[in-house]
Design an enzyme around this catalytic site. Structure first.
Site, PDB file in Angstrom:
ATOM      1  N   ARG A 230       0.686  -1.201   0.364  1.00  0.00           N
ATOM      2  CA  ARG A 230       0.251  -0.258  -0.122  1.00  0.00           C
ATOM      3  C   ARG A 230       1.463   1.233  -0.478  1.00  0.00           C
ATOM      4  O   ARG A 230       0.715   2.279  -0.580  1.00  0.00           O
ATOM      5  CB  ARG A 230      -1.117   0.071   1.584  1.00  0.00           C
ATOM      6  CG  ARG A 230      -2.002   1.003   1.764  1.00  0.00           C
ATOM      7  CD  ARG A 230      -2.973   1.403   2.515  1.00  0.00           C
ATOM      8  NE  ARG A 230      -2.146   0.391   3.502  1.00  0.00           N
ATOM      9  CZ  ARG A 230      -2.203   0.734   4.954  1.00  0.00           C
ATOM     10  NH1 ARG A 230      -1.093   1.869   4.839  1.00  0.00           N
ATOM     11  NH2 ARG A 230      -1.470   0.239   5.200  1.00  0.00           N
TER      12      ARG A 230
ATOM     13  N   LYS B  95      -8.395   5.394 -19.514  1.00  0.00           N
ATOM     14  CA  LYS B  95      -8.621   5.967 -20.977  1.00  0.00           C
ATOM     15  C   LYS B  95      -7.720   5.549 -21.722  1.00  0.00           C
ATOM     16  O   LYS B  95      -7.282   4.404 -21.822  1.00  0.00           O
ATOM     17  CB  LYS B  95      -9.688   7.155 -20.275  1.00  0.00           C
ATOM     18  CG  LYS B  95     -10.377   7.864 -19.820  1.00  0.00           C
ATOM     19  CD  LYS B  95     -11.790   6.675 -19.433  1.00  0.00           C
ATOM     20  CE  LYS B  95     -13.095   7.112 -18.713  1.00  0.00           C
ATOM     21  NZ  LYS B  95     -12.998   6.949 -17.285  1.00  0.00           N
TER      22      LYS B  95
ATOM     23  N   ASP C 112      -7.863  18.456 -15.219  1.00  0.00           N
ATOM     24  CA  ASP C 112      -8.541  16.792 -15.485  1.00  0.00           C
ATOM     25  C   ASP C 112      -7.561  17.118 -17.379  1.00  0.00           C
ATOM     26  O   ASP C 112      -8.168  17.834 -18.111  1.00  0.00           O
ATOM     27  CB  ASP C 112      -9.362  16.967 -15.226  1.00  0.00           C
ATOM     28  CG  ASP C 112      -9.853  14.767 -15.465  1.00  0.00           C
ATOM     29  OD1 ASP C 112      -9.376  14.385 -16.251  1.00  0.00           O
ATOM     30  OD2 ASP C 112     -10.757  14.756 -15.264  1.00  0.00           O
TER      31      ASP C 112
ATOM     32  N   TYR D 135     -16.975  15.590 -15.927  1.00  0.00           N
ATOM     33  CA  TYR D 135     -17.612  14.307 -16.268  1.00  0.00           C
ATOM     34  C   TYR D 135     -18.456  14.443 -14.804  1.00  0.00           C
ATOM     35  O   TYR D 135     -18.140  14.744 -14.060  1.00  0.00           O
ATOM     36  CB  TYR D 135     -16.183  13.664 -15.829  1.00  0.00           C
ATOM     37  CG  TYR D 135     -16.285  12.182 -15.612  1.00  0.00           C
ATOM     38  CD1 TYR D 135     -17.077  11.099 -16.225  1.00  0.00           C
ATOM     39  CD2 TYR D 135     -15.650  11.990 -14.052  1.00  0.00           C
ATOM     40  CE1 TYR D 135     -17.466   9.853 -15.201  1.00  0.00           C
ATOM     41  CE2 TYR D 135     -16.316  10.302 -13.954  1.00  0.00           C
ATOM     42  CZ  TYR D 135     -16.942   9.135 -14.444  1.00  0.00           C
ATOM     43  OH  TYR D 135     -17.584   8.161 -13.983  1.00  0.00           O
TER      44      TYR D 135
END
Length: 387
Positions: A57, A207, A182, A110
């Site tokens: 992690r 994406k 973004d 978005y």
């Protein structure tokens, strides 16, 4: 972080995409970073970490390779890889904001980002207001004394709006706020917001970065090492990290990002031109079209105009839905940025969460993610779908 030729010249994007953070494995010479599918690491004595790794992690070598690559491609000092784009956004907002702070968000974004602000962050005591980010004066007018973040998508989702990053960066600096961009629709190959004055770049690596519709991931890239350390602390404390196999898949996609974006952009340009001339299309949104209101700014800050095209259909919502249903080569589906072409109805699919808000999208809108198939086949399919 410097990536240079032995002669001292900076390496080009295409070279960095393949090599940054991806040195051959020291044990075997493997030219691709291994997938370190491991949770914990043997320590060299109590507190003696071998290579800085203790628990995956906190850090994992495969994720480290991706994070170094991301930083190099965006021209940043620190990259962080997450389980999804929204996980990256959540970590960023909880790092930068405290209850009572204010954020300016764009009027086209978005739907998941809007939902995060309106349904999650607002409950935490953070206020937000909407501004047309393509107008720096509108962004300035939306500022409040406790505005800490200005959020921008460019090109925006799904209306392909363009924001002048450098101009809004000036507004943010004057206000003492951070500018977050973004960059998912453009990818770092087409646009590098940090070089234009942004403080943070956000990606859904699902994406264009991954590029093959086979992985979900997110990323943050910053130029301020101190902010990078703060984000890394929160990433570890909150835990929404990219797993090693997902990190490896995103790295694999990035290697071909430049050649894919060239084809995406070329195909989308042809499709936007075809749609502009079609009698059943009332409006086309694509920044590569000279008549697009943001065309000149996009040409200034982008290498090309990307693979996303939206358009409005004569006959309203039902006609738009029928176009989506009739498409065959364009697959009906959410998401974007893969090698295959996708078609969707934002109002009923990706942007349903924005219904009734300032970010609501037109009901007759269709969004295309133009893939890298033969342009002749794509044009033929779209022609029959429009009827």
């Amino acid at each position: 972080m410097s990536h240079q030729h032995p002669q001292g010249h900076p390496q080009s994007f295409e070279t960095l995409a393949i090599h940054a953070g991806q040195e051959a494995d020291s044990l075997t010479g493997a030219v691709v970073p291994p997938i370190y599918q491991v949770s914990t690491y043997k320590q060299d004595g109590v507190g003696g970490l071998r290579g800085g790794y203790e628990y995956s992690r906190s850090a994992n070598p495969t994720r480290t390779a991706l994070e170094e690559n991301l930083a190099a491609l965006e021209g940043g000092r620190r990259g962080l890889a997450f389980a999804s784009g929204l996980a990256a956004e959540d970590c960023l907002l909880r790092t930068l904001l405290v209850p009572g702070d204010h954020v300016v968000i764009p009027n086209d974004a978005y739907g998941g980002t809007f939902r995060l602000f309106a349904k999650v962050v607002e409950r935490w005591g953070v206020e937000w207001s909407v501004a047309d980010s393509s107008d720096p004066a509108a962004v300035r007018a939306a500022l409040r004394p406790r505005t800490k973040v200005i959020w921008v998508e460019t090109p925006s989702n799904p209306l392909l709006g363009i924001t002048d990053i450098a101009a809004v960066a000036d507004v943010a600096r004057e206000a003492g706020a951070r500018l977050v961009v973004d960059n998912t629709f453009a990818s770092p190959y087409l646009q590098q917001p940090l070089a234009l004055g942004a403080d943070v770049v956000v990606h859904s690596t699902t994406k264009y970065m991954g590029g093959h519709s086979d992985v979900v991931g997110g990323a943050l890239i910053v130029s301020d090492p101190g902010l990078g350390d703060e984000l890394a602390f929160h990433q570890n404390a909150m835990g929404a990290i990219a797993g090693p196999f997902d990190s490896w898949l995103v790295m694999r996609g990035i290697k071909t990002l430049a050649v894919r974006m060239d084809r995406h952009s070329a195909n989308a340009t042809r499709i936007a031109e075809m749609l502009t001339a079609h009698p059943k299309v009332t409006q086309v949104y694509y920044p590569g079209l000279p008549e697009h209101v943001g065309h000149e700014i996009a040409a200034k800050q982008m290498r090309a105009f990307g693979g996303m095209v939206s358009f409005r259909v004569a006959g309203g919502e039902e006609a738009a839905v029928e176009v989506c249903d009739r498409a065959r080569l364009f697959t009906l589906g959410e998401s974007l940025g893969g090698v295959e072409s996708l078609i969707e109805h934002p109002g009923r699919m990706t942007h349903a969460s924005a219904a009734g808000s300032a970010l609501e999208v037109p009901a007759d809108l269709v969004r295309l993610s133009v893939g890298i198939e033969s342009i002749d086949d794509l044009l033929m399919d779209l022609g029959q779908a429009l009827g």
